[in-house]
Write a protein that holds these residues in place. Structure first.
Motif, short mmCIF file in Angstrom:
data_model
loop_
_atom_site.label_atom_id
_atom_site.label_comp_id
_atom_site.label_asym_id
_atom_site.label_seq_id
_atom_site.Cartn_x
_atom_site.Cartn_y
_atom_site.Cartn_z
N ILE A 299 0.84 -1.20 0.00
CA ILE A 299 0.00 0.00 0.00
C ILE A 299 0.87 1.25 0.00
CG2 ILE A 299 -1.83 -1.22 1.24
CD1 ILE A 299 -1.08 0.31 3.76
N THR A 300 0.28 2.38 -0.36
CA THR A 300 1.00 3.65 -0.40
C THR A 300 1.07 4.26 0.99
OG1 THR A 300 -0.99 4.96 -0.79
CG2 THR A 300 0.09 4.02 -2.74
N LYS A 302 0.03 7.23 1.78
CA LYS A 302 -1.25 7.89 2.03
C LYS A 302 -2.28 6.88 2.54
CE LYS A 302 -4.85 10.72 -0.14
NZ LYS A 302 -5.29 11.39 -1.40
N GLU A 303 -2.31 5.70 1.90
CA GLU A 303 -3.24 4.67 2.35
C GLU A 303 -2.91 4.20 3.76
OE1 GLU A 303 -4.23 2.75 -2.06
OE2 GLU A 303 -2.56 2.00 -0.85
N ASN A 306 -4.17 6.82 6.22
CA ASN A 306 -5.63 6.71 6.37
C ASN A 306 -6.00 5.49 7.20
OD1 ASN A 306 -6.14 9.04 4.91
ND2 ASN A 306 -6.32 7.96 2.96
N SER A 307 -5.26 4.40 7.01
CA SER A 307 -5.52 3.19 7.79
C SER A 307 -5.25 3.45 9.27
CB SER A 307 -4.63 2.04 7.29
OG SER A 307 -4.82 0.89 8.06
N ARG A 403 -6.69 -4.50 -5.93
CA ARG A 403 -6.92 -3.19 -6.53
C ARG A 403 -7.62 -3.39 -7.88
NH1 ARG A 403 -3.93 0.64 -3.91
NH2 ARG A 403 -2.07 -0.06 -2.79
N PRO A 436 -7.88 1.16 3.28
CA PRO A 436 -8.38 2.02 2.21
C PRO A 436 -7.55 1.84 0.94
CG PRO A 436 -7.16 3.29 3.85
CD PRO A 436 -7.33 1.92 4.41
N GLY A 437 -8.24 1.84 -0.20
CA GLY A 437 -7.55 1.64 -1.47
C GLY A 437 -7.62 0.22 -1.97
N LYS A 439 -9.92 -3.31 -2.42
CA LYS A 439 -11.24 -3.94 -2.39
C LYS A 439 -11.11 -5.29 -1.71
CE LYS A 439 -13.06 -1.53 -6.41
NZ LYS A 439 -13.61 -1.61 -7.78
#
Length: 559
Positions: A299-300, A302-303, A306-307, A403, A436-437, A439
């Protein structure tokens, strides 16, 4: 000749046909249509009154650890409902040891470390105290780690100086070995313990398999694929089928004999040989790419931020640190791609690709255990480079966290996905961190991309009830009542297709099973209610009333 009539028959074929009567003879479907037409064509047929009930093709589970589940079913149930604390665990183990010959394995399955002191796995010292004269292996509920005692470590040849395996951990503390074997480190223990149990208790294992088959028949399952079968287990399947201990259709997927999670070089090196249809059929060779709770994720930043923020919100709202513990269960690593990597990769990519190439060249189909998006990327990348022309598709087993680009790549490479909708039951915030990011179990997106998606159970990890799984696929509800990514829900018809026509297709057996059509095997089930018209949240309440295998009734509900 027999005719099942006065029924609502959903054929689950390409045209979604329905009929009220089904004629079958010598194990095969002969015709479908109205009772008037079929009784005129076959005036001497024996008639079976369906009493207006619903008929479907027999369910197919292409990813069920059947023999392992049969063994575990009669082993110590270590679930928190049965073993709520360490004291009760020791007490049960001590009692079992008193009834078990010295030196014989004692096995349990389903423990959850969260119920033990300090939320830690029982140590080898705990197990030694209860069972000093027997090797012990307790398998984690995910089946991707285990706890063993000192005698088991000795049999495995594991000492404090044993090197750490790639993709796993032999846990140590200040006292030395703790007895906890994680991911790839647990593979040899599972292979050795289960093989020894087969050798010591072969007749009992065959009896347990017969009992487990009865469970499957009661759930409407008539055909299975066992996704990680050693040579010893394949021989057991042959004996069970030849002796009549098993009658359902079995497809076995070869794996490494000495390490459940190892790369199966020896199996890939052999030419595929077609087997007698009465014996277990050989399916794809199985390759493990990542863990379970430690799925390989990428994951990035940013993700990840958010996590963390969502996890903090959960900690505050629940007044519990459990959401943080779940997030930190698999520490992050910064990769050369400047993304954060979580989880465990179980195979080195160059070794894995070499083995896959050899397997495909020798006529084998392939199946990749891949939960996380990074593991899926590995599998798809390999299949982009390896020429593959087999009739049965290359498969991704699980494919839980994806993704959009992963889904497009799966579709582009015509790979199938064999997934487990019942996992959604346990994928609420109490078990899975916010991601987040990504599915999660994206059935809708996969199907919209044209991917062949089959349903399965992964039993004994979770329930093997197909109707309960279809309900989860439709409602997307977890045990806490949260609806998980509602836009990934599918229809009831699509859910049932996953366990019938699609499941047969991923096994390469769509010509003989998966729908009710002339020429196909007469495997069908009679249900207590119609899943197409009942409340989707009540699908799990529907009962299989009767199960027919090759036209012979093998199950009837008596209460």
């Amino acid at each position: 000749m027999q005719i099942l009539h006065h029924a609502r028959i959903h054929t689950m074929d390409d045209s979604c046909n329905q009929a009220d009567s089904l004629a079958f003879d010598q194990g095969q479907i002969v015709a479908l249509g109205s009772f008037a037409d079929l009784s005129a064509r076959f005036p001497d047929a024996q008639c079976i009154d369906g009493q207006g009930r619903v008929v479907l093709p027999g369910f197919i589970d292409p990813h069920i650890h059947f023999l392992l589940g049969a063994v575990f079913q009669s082993s110590l149930d270590c679930s928190k409902e049965k073993i709520p604390n360490l004291l009760s665990l020791k007490s049960r183990l001590k009692k079992i040891a008193e009834e078990t010959a010295h030196g014989q394995w004692i096995v349990g399955q389903g423990y959850d470390p969260l119920v033990y002191p300090g939320q830690k796995t029982p140590s080898r010292h705990d197990l030694d105290e209860a069972c000093p004269m027997n090797p012990v292996m307790l398998v984690h509920y995910s089946c991707h780690e285990c706890a063993v005692n000192s005698m088991a470590l000795e049999r495995l040849g594991i000492t404090v100086s044993t090197p750490q395996p790639f993709g796993g951990e032999i846990e140590k503390d200040k006292r030395g070995l703790t007895g906890r074997l994680i991911e790839a480190a647990s593979g040899p223990a599972m292979s050795l313990a289960v093989r020894d149990l087969y050798d010591q208790l072969e007749e009992q294992v065959l009896s347990r398999a017969t009992e487990a088959e009865k469970l499957l028949f009661s759930l409407g399952i008539t055909r299975i694929g066992d996704p990680a079968v050693s040579s010893r287990e394949e021989a057991l399947y042959e004996k069970a089928i030849e002796s009549g201990a098993l009658s359902l259709s079995v497809t076995v997927y070869p794996c490494d004999d000495s390490n459940f999670y190892g790369i199966p070089f020896a199996k890939a090196a052999r030419k595929k040989i077609e087997m007698n249809q009465k014996l277990p059929m050989r399916g794809p060779i199985k390759f493990f790419l990542d863990g379970a709770d430690r799925a390989a994720l990428r994951i990035t930043f940013k993700e990840a931020l958010n996590s963390f923020l969502e996890t903090a919100r959960r900690v505050i709202s629940t007044r519990s640190l459990d959401p943080l513990r779940i997030l930190l269960r698999s520490p992050a690593r910064l990769g050369s791609d400047f993304m954060l990597h979580f989880g465990v990769k179980l195979a080195k990519i160059d070794e894995l690709e070499t083995c896959v190439r050899q397997a495909v060249a020798n006529g084998h189909c392939v199946a990749f255990h891949a939960l996380g998006n990074e593991a899926v990327e590995q599998a798809v990348g390999i299949m982009e480079r390896v020429p593959y022309t087999h009739a049965a598709p290359a498969r991704l087993e699980h494919a839980v966290f994806l993704r959009d680009k992963d889904i497009r790549a799966i579709g582009k490479n015509k790979m199938a996905v064999v997934t487990q909708p019942y996992f959604l039951t346990h994928m609420g915030p109490e078990n899975v961190p916010s991601l987040p990011g990504l599915k999660q179990l994206p059935l809708r997106s996969l199907m919209d991309q044209g991917v062949l998606v089959a349903g399965s159970s992964d039993w004994p990890v979770v329930s093997c009830d197909p109707l309960a799984a279809v309900e989860r696929a439709v409602t997307r509800e977890s045990t806490c009542g949260e609806v998980l990514q509602k836009n990934q829900a599918i229809t009831v018809y699509e859910g049932l297709t996953m366990y019938t026509r699609n499941a047969a297709a991923v096994l390469g057996q769509g010509q003989v099973a998966g729908s009710l059509e002339p020429g196909k095997r007469a495997d069908f089930i009679i249900l207590s209610d119609d899943p197409f018209i009942c409340d989707p949240r009540a699908i799990h309440k529907i009962r299989v009333e009767e199960t027919y295998l090759g036209g012979a009734r093998v199950f009837i509900r008596t209460q």
